[in-house]
Write a protein that holds these residues in place. Structure first.
Motif, PDB file in Angstrom:
ATOM      1  N   VAL A  62       0.827  -1.214   0.000  1.00  0.00           N
ATOM      2  CA  VAL A  62       0.000   0.000   0.000  1.00  0.00           C
ATOM      3  C   VAL A  62       0.856   1.257   0.000  1.00  0.00           C
ATOM      4  CG1 VAL A  62      -1.782  -1.287   1.248  1.00  0.00           C
ATOM      5  CG2 VAL A  62      -0.234   0.223   2.522  1.00  0.00           C
ATOM      6  N   ASP A  63       0.197   2.399  -0.242  1.00  0.00           N
ATOM      7  CA  ASP A  63       0.889   3.691  -0.270  1.00  0.00           C
ATOM      8  C   ASP A  63       0.800   4.433   1.054  1.00  0.00           C
ATOM      9  OD1 ASP A  63       1.499   3.643  -3.176  1.00  0.00           O
ATOM     10  OD2 ASP A  63      -0.684   3.696  -3.351  1.00  0.00           O
ATOM     11  N   VAL A  64      -0.352   4.314   1.721  1.00  0.00           N
ATOM     12  CA  VAL A  64      -0.583   5.028   2.982  1.00  0.00           C
ATOM     13  C   VAL A  64      -1.106   4.042   4.011  1.00  0.00           C
ATOM     14  CG1 VAL A  64      -1.737   6.969   4.119  1.00  0.00           C
ATOM     15  CG2 VAL A  64      -1.238   7.088   1.660  1.00  0.00           C
ATOM     16  N   LEU A  65      -0.504   4.039   5.191  1.00  0.00           N
ATOM     17  CA  LEU A  65      -0.999   3.237   6.304  1.00  0.00           C
ATOM     18  C   LEU A  65      -1.519   4.170   7.381  1.00  0.00           C
ATOM     19  CD1 LEU A  65      -1.280   0.430   7.702  1.00  0.00           C
ATOM     20  CD2 LEU A  65       0.959   0.881   8.746  1.00  0.00           C
ATOM     21  N   THR A  66      -2.688   3.860   7.933  1.00  0.00           N
ATOM     22  CA  THR A  66      -3.230   4.633   9.045  1.00  0.00           C
ATOM     23  C   THR A  66      -3.377   3.727  10.263  1.00  0.00           C
ATOM     24  OG1 THR A  66      -5.603   4.265   8.680  1.00  0.00           O
ATOM     25  CG2 THR A  66      -4.548   5.981   7.377  1.00  0.00           C
ATOM     26  N   VAL A  67      -2.834   4.171  11.390  1.00  0.00           N
ATOM     27  CA  VAL A  67      -2.943   3.452  12.666  1.00  0.00           C
ATOM     28  C   VAL A  67      -3.054   4.493  13.774  1.00  0.00           C
ATOM     29  CG1 VAL A  67      -1.697   1.333  12.019  1.00  0.00           C
ATOM     30  CG2 VAL A  67      -0.410   3.332  12.817  1.00  0.00           C
ATOM     31  N   ASN A  68      -3.491   4.059  14.964  1.00  0.00           N
ATOM     32  CA  ASN A  68      -3.461   4.995  16.086  1.00  0.00           C
ATOM     33  C   ASN A  68      -2.095   4.928  16.767  1.00  0.00           C
ATOM     34  OD1 ASN A  68      -3.469   2.881  18.036  1.00  0.00           O
ATOM     35  ND2 ASN A  68      -5.708   2.850  18.079  1.00  0.00           N
ATOM     36  N   ASP A  69      -1.881   5.775  17.761  1.00  0.00           N
ATOM     37  CA  ASP A  69      -0.550   5.871  18.367  1.00  0.00           C
ATOM     38  C   ASP A  69      -0.137   4.580  19.077  1.00  0.00           C
ATOM     39  OD1 ASP A  69      -2.581   6.372  20.189  1.00  0.00           O
ATOM     40  OD2 ASP A  69      -1.647   8.136  21.069  1.00  0.00           O
ATOM     41  N   ALA A  70      -1.074   3.919  19.763  1.00  0.00           N
ATOM     42  CA  ALA A  70      -0.751   2.661  20.434  1.00  0.00           C
ATOM     43  C   ALA A  70      -0.378   1.586  19.424  1.00  0.00           C
ATOM     44  CB  ALA A  70      -1.922   2.203  21.298  1.00  0.00           C
ATOM     45  N   GLU A  71      -1.098   1.551  18.298  1.00  0.00           N
ATOM     46  CA  GLU A  71      -0.815   0.560  17.263  1.00  0.00           C
ATOM     47  C   GLU A  71       0.520   0.831  16.592  1.00  0.00           C
ATOM     48  OE1 GLU A  71      -5.561  -0.104  16.268  1.00  0.00           O
ATOM     49  OE2 GLU A  71      -4.356   1.328  15.124  1.00  0.00           O
ATOM     50  N   ALA A  72       0.858   2.117  16.403  1.00  0.00           N
ATOM     51  CA  ALA A  72       2.158   2.465  15.813  1.00  0.00           C
ATOM     52  C   ALA A  72       3.292   1.981  16.700  1.00  0.00           C
ATOM     53  CB  ALA A  72       2.248   3.979  15.606  1.00  0.00           C
ATOM     54  N   ARG A  73       3.123   2.138  17.999  1.00  0.00           N
ATOM     55  CA  ARG A  73       4.159   1.679  18.930  1.00  0.00           C
ATOM     56  C   ARG A  73       4.258   0.156  18.922  1.00  0.00           C
ATOM     57  NH1 ARG A  73       2.040   6.387  22.346  1.00  0.00           N
ATOM     58  NH2 ARG A  73       3.774   7.887  22.254  1.00  0.00           N
ATOM     59  N   GLN A  74       3.116  -0.516  18.875  1.00  0.00           N
ATOM     60  CA  GLN A  74       3.125  -1.974  18.870  1.00  0.00           C
ATOM     61  C   GLN A  74       3.738  -2.521  17.587  1.00  0.00           C
ATOM     62  OE1 GLN A  74      -0.618  -3.797  19.816  1.00  0.00           O
ATOM     63  NE2 GLN A  74      -0.014  -5.807  19.084  1.00  0.00           N
ATOM     64  N   LEU A  75       3.373  -1.941  16.462  1.00  0.00           N
ATOM     65  CA  LEU A  75       3.861  -2.415  15.171  1.00  0.00           C
ATOM     66  C   LEU A  75       5.358  -2.206  15.010  1.00  0.00           C
ATOM     67  CD1 LEU A  75       3.101  -3.597  12.394  1.00  0.00           C
ATOM     68  CD2 LEU A  75       2.627  -1.256  11.622  1.00  0.00           C
ATOM     69  N   SER A  76       5.851  -1.100  15.540  1.00  0.00           N
ATOM     70  CA  SER A  76       7.265  -0.737  15.352  1.00  0.00           C
ATOM     71  C   SER A  76       8.184  -1.200  16.479  1.00  0.00           C
ATOM     72  CB  SER A  76       7.388   0.782  15.226  1.00  0.00           C
ATOM     73  OG  SER A  76       7.040   1.407  16.456  1.00  0.00           O
ATOM     74  N   GLY A  77       7.626  -1.388  17.673  1.00  0.00           N
ATOM     75  CA  GLY A  77       8.462  -1.685  18.830  1.00  0.00           C
ATOM     76  C   GLY A  77       9.159  -0.460  19.379  1.00  0.00           C
ATOM     77  N   GLU A  78       8.753   0.724  18.925  1.00  0.00           N
ATOM     78  CA  GLU A  78       9.353   1.989  19.374  1.00  0.00           C
ATOM     79  C   GLU A  78       8.331   2.814  20.141  1.00  0.00           C
ATOM     80  OE1 GLU A  78      12.404   2.858  19.108  1.00  0.00           O
ATOM     81  OE2 GLU A  78      13.284   1.736  17.440  1.00  0.00           O
ATOM     82  N   TYR A  79       8.786   3.472  21.218  1.00  0.00           N
ATOM     83  CA  TYR A  79       7.870   4.344  21.960  1.00  0.00           C
ATOM     84  C   TYR A  79       7.748   5.702  21.286  1.00  0.00           C
ATOM     85  CZ  TYR A  79       5.542   7.013  25.549  1.00  0.00           C
ATOM     86  OH  TYR A  79       4.639   7.797  26.210  1.00  0.00           O
ATOM     87  N   SER A  80       8.884   6.273  20.875  1.00  0.00           N
ATOM     88  CA  SER A  80       8.862   7.557  20.174  1.00  0.00           C
ATOM     89  C   SER A  80       8.101   7.403  18.869  1.00  0.00           C
ATOM     90  CB  SER A  80      10.281   8.027  19.870  1.00  0.00           C
ATOM     91  OG  SER A  80      10.296   9.005  18.845  1.00  0.00           O
ATOM     92  N   LEU A  81       7.107   8.269  18.636  1.00  0.00           N
ATOM     93  CA  LEU A  81       6.323   8.156  17.414  1.00  0.00           C
ATOM     94  C   LEU A  81       7.142   8.526  16.176  1.00  0.00           C
ATOM     95  CD1 LEU A  81       2.829   9.496  18.541  1.00  0.00           C
ATOM     96  CD2 LEU A  81       3.574   7.126  18.283  1.00  0.00           C
ATOM     97  N   VAL A  82       8.167   9.362  16.347  1.00  0.00           N
ATOM     98  CA  VAL A  82       9.045   9.691  15.226  1.00  0.00           C
ATOM     99  C   VAL A  82       9.856   8.459  14.820  1.00  0.00           C
ATOM    100  CG1 VAL A  82      10.970  11.131  14.448  1.00  0.00           C
ATOM    101  CG2 VAL A  82       9.150  12.127  15.856  1.00  0.00           C
ATOM    102  N   LYS A  83      10.423   7.767  15.809  1.00  0.00           N
ATOM    103  CA  LYS A  83      11.163   6.542  15.518  1.00  0.00           C
ATOM    104  C   LYS A  83      10.227   5.452  14.989  1.00  0.00           C
ATOM    105  CE  LYS A  83      14.938   7.154  18.840  1.00  0.00           C
ATOM    106  NZ  LYS A  83      15.596   6.598  20.059  1.00  0.00           N
TER     107      LYS A  83
END
Length: 307
Positions: free
Chosen positions: A167-188
């Motif tokens: 896909v071109d654009v992914l949308t998630v909430n902040d908790a999901e972004a942290r879970q998916l990435s393993g990073e707490y900082s949303l920039v990281k």
């Protein structure tokens, strides 16, 4: 067909600190398509419902210029059903009941007139189903936007990763972004998620707005409009996605600068959604109401400053 929306069309029972409603119409595709309809008049839905789904709602969708030829109605079947209770702050909720019903065996069939859609919005669904829709398109749409959730991160991580890469654009909430990435900082977190394949990432922060990132390290933040009466946050994220992709379809401009504008349009749609239970508010507002709400957003974020 200009915009194709894939996702659930369903029933919800919702309990918030401000009241409750039983078996109201909901579902990701419903919220997305209704919100998009304020900006584009050429939208089609691919989904599935049971014979219990009200024909009056199907009529309302058609009145909004939403094509339902891709909405399968399973004779004798029951529609997807979800029940949840929100905590006092409305940012957290408990799922009480989930009944997949006809969704359990959903095999999406994209009608021929949808297969050349310029924009594809994949609402929250099983990643494998989202892939099947992409693979049925005659050509790659100009933009594919995908929403997902923590459940798929936990239960089907490999399939999810494969779909995200498509896909071109992914949308998630902040908790999901942290879970998916393993990073707490949303920039990281954004950098790690963008490395998985999408060109853009939107991180939704509910009442605290939304962030847009791209692979060139550009970042945009839009606040949420302070709302006097918030009754039900269910569907707010889907309404945001609908306003976002609906505006992009209308403007036919997928640049980062125009996506910043689309974030505002999506936020406006979400701000209406929360004012009543289910889809009720989206059904009663007019294009003029939406225009006025967007002007409120512009006034919220504009200011003069000397540097």
């Amino acid at each position: 067909m200009s915009l194709l929306v894939v996702g659930t069309v369903a029933f919800d029972s919702i309990h918030t600190p401000f009241g409750k409603v039983d078996k109201t119409v909901g579902g990701a595709a419903t919220y997305i398509a209704l919100s998009a309809s304020f900006f584009t008049k050429d939208t089609g839905i691919v989904s599935v419902v049971g014979e219990d789904f009200p024909s009056s709602t199907l009529h309302e969708l058609k009145k909004k210029h939403i094509n339902i030829d891709g909405l399968q109605v399973i004779k004798g079947g029951k529609s997807f059903y979800w029940s949840g209770k929100y905590h006092e702050d409305l940012n957290n909720r408990d799922t009480l009941v989930t009944e997949l019903n006809v969704l359990a065996d959903f095999d999406p069939v994209v009608p021929e007139q949808y297969k050349d859609a310029d924009f594809l919005m994949l609402g929250n669904l099983m990643p494998g189903v989202q892939q099947k829709v992409i693979n049925q398109m005659n050509r790659r749409p100009k933009l594919i936007v995908m929403d997902t959730m923590n459940f798929w991160m936990e239960s089907t991580p490999d399939e999810l990763a494969k779909t995200i890469a498509m896909v071109d654009v992914l949308t998630v909430n902040d908790a999901e972004a942290r879970q998916l990435s393993g990073e707490y900082s949303l920039v990281k977190a954004a950098k790690r998620i963008l490395a998985m394949g999408p060109k853009y990432l939107i991180i939704k922060k509910g009442e605290h707005g939304a962030l847009l990132f791209d692979k060139n390290n550009q970042v945009f933040f839009a606040p949420a409009l302070p709302i006097e009466d918030v009754f039900d946050p269910t569907g707010a994220g889907d309404s945001f996605a609908g306003g976002f992709i609906g505006y992009l379809d209308k403007s036919n401009d997928i640049s980062f600068d125009n996506m910043k504008r689309a974030i505002i349009f999506g936020s406006a749609a979400a701000s209406f959604c929360v004012e009543k239970f289910g889809i009720d508010r989206l059904l009663e507002i007019t294009d003029h109401d939406m225009h006025d709400r967007i002007k409120e957003f512009i006034n919220l974020v504009q200011f003069d400053i000397a540097l």
